[in-house]
Design an enzyme around this catalytic site. Structure first.
Site, PDB file in Angstrom:
ATOM      1  N   ASP A  94      -7.134 -45.706  13.088  1.00 43.06           N
ATOM      2  CA  ASP A  94      -6.560 -46.404  14.248  1.00 43.06           C
ATOM      3  C   ASP A  94      -7.649 -47.225  14.943  1.00 43.06           C
ATOM      4  O   ASP A  94      -8.733 -46.706  15.215  1.00 43.06           O
ATOM      5  CB  ASP A  94      -5.977 -45.363  15.213  1.00 43.06           C
ATOM      6  CG  ASP A  94      -5.004 -45.968  16.217  1.00 43.06           C
ATOM      7  OD1 ASP A  94      -5.242 -47.103  16.672  1.00 43.06           O
ATOM      8  OD2 ASP A  94      -4.015 -45.298  16.562  1.00 43.06           O
ATOM      9  N   HIS A  96      -6.981 -49.153  17.833  1.00 37.56           N
ATOM     10  CA  HIS A  96      -6.627 -49.454  19.231  1.00 37.56           C
ATOM     11  C   HIS A  96      -7.587 -48.743  20.190  1.00 37.56           C
ATOM     12  O   HIS A  96      -7.661 -47.518  20.184  1.00 37.56           O
ATOM     13  CB  HIS A  96      -5.191 -49.008  19.514  1.00 37.56           C
ATOM     14  CG  HIS A  96      -4.180 -49.760  18.698  1.00 37.56           C
ATOM     15  ND1 HIS A  96      -3.776 -49.320  17.462  1.00 37.56           N
ATOM     16  CD2 HIS A  96      -3.515 -50.910  18.941  1.00 37.56           C
ATOM     17  CE1 HIS A  96      -2.888 -50.180  16.971  1.00 37.56           C
ATOM     18  NE2 HIS A  96      -2.706 -51.159  17.842  1.00 37.56           N
ATOM     19  N   SER A 147      -1.051 -41.801  13.825  1.00 35.65           N
ATOM     20  CA  SER A 147      -2.178 -41.166  14.523  1.00 35.65           C
ATOM     21  C   SER A 147      -1.782 -39.831  15.149  1.00 35.65           C
ATOM     22  O   SER A 147      -2.633 -38.949  15.331  1.00 35.65           O
ATOM     23  CB  SER A 147      -2.718 -42.090  15.610  1.00 35.65           C
ATOM     24  OG  SER A 147      -3.217 -43.269  15.038  1.00 35.65           O
TER      25      SER A 147
HETATM   26 CO1  B1M Z   1      -1.249 -52.779  17.599  1.00 33.50          CO
HETATM   27  N1  B1M Z   1       0.370 -51.695  17.504  1.00 33.50           N
HETATM   28  N2  B1M Z   1      -1.371 -52.787  15.665  1.00 33.50           N
HETATM   29  N3  B1M Z   1      -2.789 -53.926  17.865  1.00 33.50           N
HETATM   30  N4  B1M Z   1      -0.782 -52.876  19.413  1.00 33.50           N
HETATM   31  C1  B1M Z   1       0.918 -51.193  18.765  1.00 33.50           C
HETATM   32  C2  B1M Z   1       0.361 -49.817  19.100  1.00 33.50           C
HETATM   33  C3  B1M Z   1       2.481 -51.174  18.457  1.00 33.50           C
HETATM   34  C4  B1M Z   1       3.271 -50.145  19.274  1.00 33.50           C
HETATM   35  C5  B1M Z   1       3.041 -52.589  18.656  1.00 33.50           C
HETATM   36  C6  B1M Z   1       4.540 -52.698  18.400  1.00 33.50           C
HETATM   37  O1  B1M Z   1       4.974 -52.654  17.285  1.00 33.50           O
HETATM   38  N5  B1M Z   1       5.317 -52.850  19.438  1.00 33.50           N
HETATM   39  C7  B1M Z   1       2.469 -50.869  16.933  1.00 33.50           C
HETATM   40  C8  B1M Z   1       2.514 -49.388  16.509  1.00 33.50           C
HETATM   41  C9  B1M Z   1       3.805 -49.013  15.837  1.00 33.50           C
HETATM   42  C10 B1M Z   1       3.836 -47.590  15.383  1.00 33.50           C
HETATM   43  O2  B1M Z   1       2.924 -46.975  14.905  1.00 33.50           O
HETATM   44  N6  B1M Z   1       5.005 -47.052  15.532  1.00 33.50           N
HETATM   45  C11 B1M Z   1       1.199 -51.539  16.486  1.00 33.50           C
HETATM   46  C12 B1M Z   1       0.898 -51.936  15.152  1.00 33.50           C
HETATM   47  C13 B1M Z   1       2.027 -51.787  14.158  1.00 33.50           C
HETATM   48  C14 B1M Z   1      -0.361 -52.454  14.776  1.00 33.50           C
HETATM   49  C15 B1M Z   1      -0.815 -52.830  13.356  1.00 33.50           C
HETATM   50  C16 B1M Z   1      -0.404 -51.874  12.243  1.00 33.50           C
HETATM   51  C17 B1M Z   1      -0.311 -54.247  13.079  1.00 33.50           C
HETATM   52  C18 B1M Z   1      -0.581 -54.775  11.687  1.00 33.50           C
HETATM   53  O3  B1M Z   1      -1.704 -54.830  11.248  1.00 33.50           O
HETATM   54  N7  B1M Z   1       0.483 -55.166  11.035  1.00 33.50           N
HETATM   55  C19 B1M Z   1      -2.353 -52.869  13.536  1.00 33.50           C
HETATM   56  C20 B1M Z   1      -2.946 -51.463  13.332  1.00 33.50           C
HETATM   57  C21 B1M Z   1      -4.363 -51.479  12.943  1.00 33.50           C
HETATM   58  C22 B1M Z   1      -4.918 -50.053  12.916  1.00 33.50           C
HETATM   59  O4  B1M Z   1      -5.020 -49.398  13.930  1.00 33.50           O
HETATM   60  N8  B1M Z   1      -5.236 -49.572  11.731  1.00 33.50           N
HETATM   61  C23 B1M Z   1      -2.459 -53.233  14.983  1.00 33.50           C
HETATM   62  C24 B1M Z   1      -3.522 -53.970  15.526  1.00 33.50           C
HETATM   63  C25 B1M Z   1      -3.631 -54.345  16.849  1.00 33.50           C
HETATM   64  C26 B1M Z   1      -4.689 -55.291  17.406  1.00 33.50           C
HETATM   65  C27 B1M Z   1      -6.046 -55.153  16.696  1.00 33.50           C
HETATM   66  C28 B1M Z   1      -4.201 -56.723  17.246  1.00 33.50           C
HETATM   67  C29 B1M Z   1      -4.677 -54.920  18.935  1.00 33.50           C
HETATM   68  C30 B1M Z   1      -5.676 -53.802  19.308  1.00 33.50           C
HETATM   69  C31 B1M Z   1      -6.953 -54.339  19.877  1.00 33.50           C
HETATM   70  C32 B1M Z   1      -7.813 -53.228  20.443  1.00 33.50           C
HETATM   71  O5  B1M Z   1      -7.375 -52.212  20.919  1.00 33.50           O
HETATM   72  N9  B1M Z   1      -9.083 -53.463  20.385  1.00 33.50           N
HETATM   73  C33 B1M Z   1      -3.272 -54.329  19.076  1.00 33.50           C
HETATM   74  C34 B1M Z   1      -2.606 -54.186  20.335  1.00 33.50           C
HETATM   75  C35 B1M Z   1      -3.286 -54.817  21.518  1.00 33.50           C
HETATM   76  C36 B1M Z   1      -1.374 -53.487  20.456  1.00 33.50           C
HETATM   77  C37 B1M Z   1      -0.449 -53.347  21.698  1.00 33.50           C
HETATM   78  C38 B1M Z   1       0.291 -54.665  21.825  1.00 33.50           C
HETATM   79  C39 B1M Z   1      -1.106 -53.010  23.023  1.00 33.50           C
HETATM   80  C40 B1M Z   1      -1.983 -51.759  23.028  1.00 33.50           C
HETATM   81  C41 B1M Z   1      -2.810 -51.694  24.287  1.00 33.50           C
HETATM   82  O6  B1M Z   1      -3.991 -52.013  24.297  1.00 33.50           O
HETATM   83  N10 B1M Z   1      -2.175 -51.312  25.396  1.00 33.50           N
HETATM   84  C42 B1M Z   1       0.471 -52.134  21.248  1.00 33.50           C
HETATM   85  C43 B1M Z   1       1.841 -52.143  21.886  1.00 33.50           C
HETATM   86  C44 B1M Z   1       2.062 -50.945  22.809  1.00 33.50           C
HETATM   87  O7  B1M Z   1       1.236 -50.095  23.000  1.00 33.50           O
HETATM   88  N11 B1M Z   1       3.254 -50.882  23.333  1.00 33.50           N
HETATM   89  C45 B1M Z   1       0.311 -52.140  19.781  1.00 33.50           C
HETATM   90  C46 B1M Z   1      -2.839 -51.187  26.679  1.00 33.50           C
HETATM   91  C47 B1M Z   1      -3.537 -49.821  26.780  1.00 33.50           C
HETATM   92  C48 B1M Z   1      -4.225 -49.660  28.120  1.00 33.50           C
HETATM   93  O8  B1M Z   1      -2.557 -48.822  26.648  1.00 33.50           O
HETATM   94  O9  B1M Z   1      -3.730 -47.732  24.674  1.00 33.50           O
HETATM   95  O10 B1M Z   1      -1.397 -46.998  25.392  1.00 33.50           O
HETATM   96  P1  B1M Z   1      -2.735 -47.507  25.754  1.00 33.50           P
HETATM   97  O11 B1M Z   1      -3.439 -46.486  26.737  1.00 33.50           O
HETATM   98  C49 B1M Z   1      -2.768 -45.940  27.852  1.00 33.50           C
HETATM   99  C50 B1M Z   1      -2.129 -44.575  27.571  1.00 33.50           C
HETATM  100  O12 B1M Z   1      -1.601 -44.469  26.274  1.00 33.50           O
HETATM  101  C51 B1M Z   1      -3.223 -43.611  27.877  1.00 33.50           C
HETATM  102  O13 B1M Z   1      -3.951 -44.237  28.942  1.00 33.50           O
HETATM  103  C52 B1M Z   1      -3.786 -45.659  28.887  1.00 33.50           C
HETATM  104  C53 B1M Z   1      -3.287 -46.151  30.237  1.00 33.50           C
HETATM  105  O14 B1M Z   1      -3.940 -45.618  31.306  1.00 33.50           O
HETATM  106  N12 B1M Z   1      -4.189 -43.204  26.870  1.00 33.50           N
HETATM  107  C54 B1M Z   1      -4.943 -42.092  27.051  1.00 33.50           C
HETATM  108  C55 B1M Z   1      -4.517 -43.745  25.684  1.00 33.50           C
HETATM  109  N13 B1M Z   1      -5.460 -43.011  25.104  1.00 33.50           N
HETATM  110  C56 B1M Z   1      -5.748 -41.996  25.903  1.00 33.50           C
HETATM  111  C57 B1M Z   1      -6.632 -40.925  25.761  1.00 33.50           C
HETATM  112  C58 B1M Z   1      -6.700 -39.977  26.792  1.00 33.50           C
HETATM  113  C59 B1M Z   1      -5.916 -40.121  27.930  1.00 33.50           C
HETATM  114  C60 B1M Z   1      -5.031 -41.164  28.070  1.00 33.50           C
HETATM  115  O15 B1M Z   1      -7.502 -38.914  26.760  1.00 33.50           O
HETATM  116  C61 B1M Z   1      -8.104 -38.576  25.555  1.00 33.50           C
END
Ligand code: B1M
Length: 211
Positions: A94, A96, A147
């Site tokens: 992963d 992200h 993940s």
């Molecule tokens: Co990707 N991606 N992505 N992506 N991406 C998602 C996660 C996805 C939901 C988008 C969608 O389809 N709507 C989807 C996953 C689907 C699934 O598994 N069911 C997805 C996909 C499919 C993919 C790829 C497979 C796409 C592809 O290549 N075809 C690929 C995967 C690559 C890989 O990981 N092997 C991929 C790639 C990418 C980018 C590189 C383009 C980029 C990431 C850049 C980076 O992080 N450096 C990206 C992004 C930006 C996203 C979305 C649009 C936004 C994620 C984000 O940064 N959110 C995402 C859509 C979504 O999440 N709805 C998506 C903002 C961030 C602050 O939120 O990380 O959730 P988040 O963290 C939150 C909480 O979750 C929590 O606190 C935060 C808020 O306070 N939290 C924790 C998180 N970790 C924590 C740990 C803790 C405590 C809290 O303690 C340990």
């Protein structure tokens, strides 16, 4: 607002000046939580609906990172001795890391020492770092559905290796139920695996376990 649109559009030109302007009236953490994260939410929705292509998602993510990096030095930081240590990582497979890095910033600013291992981290590295730094907790982040499975497998391996520190799990694909039932069972003992809905939840959980 304009800042939210910048995240959605991945538009970095003049970003810093606009953030400076916003900081005159809004605390930096509130800018992240209310404005910038709203933008990332829209990006996720557009991407999920097939209305935004991956390179543009990446640009939005880079803009988000640049904004957070610019705001971070302006945040209040708790002084004094570290309140505890956490090893933090995005799990194997992963990439992200925006959420994980937010957790890092918020814990660091609240007096914790964070050993941030980065992305795609094998569980063996987490276990080694936990021992090396005598960490009080391990935090795993991951956004992909796969993940959530990796996290459970990691917990099984941690238990096999005799680790018994509390573990925090976070990321959009997790549910509280999955963490509290399946992941707790995988780790062995009750109550040592906790679900962090967001970064602040992560902080309050850390406050509980590091005492
Ligand atoms: Co990707 N991606 N992505 N992506 N991406 C998602 C996660 C996805 C939901 C988008 C969608 O389809 N709507 C989807 C996953 C689907 C699934 O598994 N069911 C997805 C996909 C499919 C993919 C790829 C497979 C796409 C592809 O290549 N075809 C690929 C995967 C690559 C890989 O990981 N092997 C991929 C790639 C990418 C980018 C590189 C383009 C980029 C990431 C850049 C980076 O992080 N450096 C990206 C992004 C930006 C996203 C979305 C649009 C936004 C994620 C984000 O940064 N959110 C995402 C859509 C979504 O999440 N709805 C998506 C903002 C961030 C602050 O939120 O990380 O959730 P988040 O963290 C939150 C909480 O979750 C929590 O606190 C935060 C808020 O306070 N939290 C924790 C998180 N970790 C924590 C740990 C803790 C405590 C809290 O303690 C340990």
């Amino acid at each position: 607002g304009r800042l939210k649109d910048r995240i959605v559009d991945g538009d970095r030109k003049g970003l810093e000046a606009e953030l400076d302007e916003a900081m005159r009236t809004i605390p930096p953490l509130d800018i992240i939580n209310t404005i910038l994260l709203d933008g990332m939410k829209v990006v996720g929705e557009l991407f999920g609906a097939g209305k935004m292509q991956l390179p543009f998602v990446l640009q939005s993510a880079e803009t988000m990172k640049a904004a957070v990096a610019h705001l971070e030095p302006h945040m209040e930081r708790a002084e004094g001795q570290a309140r505890g240590t956490i090893v933090l990582a995005t799990v194997k497979g992963d990439v992200h890391d925006i959420g994980k890095n937010l957790v890092d910033i918020i814990l660091t600013n609240n007096g914790y020492r964070v050993v941030n291992l980065g992305i795609k981290v094998p569980v063996a590295d987490m276990i080694a770092a936990t021992r090396e730094h005598k960490a009080d907790a391990v935090g795993m982040s991951g956004l992909l559905v796969k993940s959530t499975v990796v996290m459970r497998e990691n917990l099984e391996e941690m238990a096999r290796q005799g680790l018994d520190v509390p573990v925090l799990l976070g990321g959009a694909a997790l549910t509280r139920n999955y963490v509290e039932e399946d992941c707790t069972a995988a780790y062995g003992t009750d109550g040592r695996v906790a679900y962090a809905r967001d970064a602040f939840d992560g902080l309050s959980l850390m406050d509980q376990v590091a005492r």
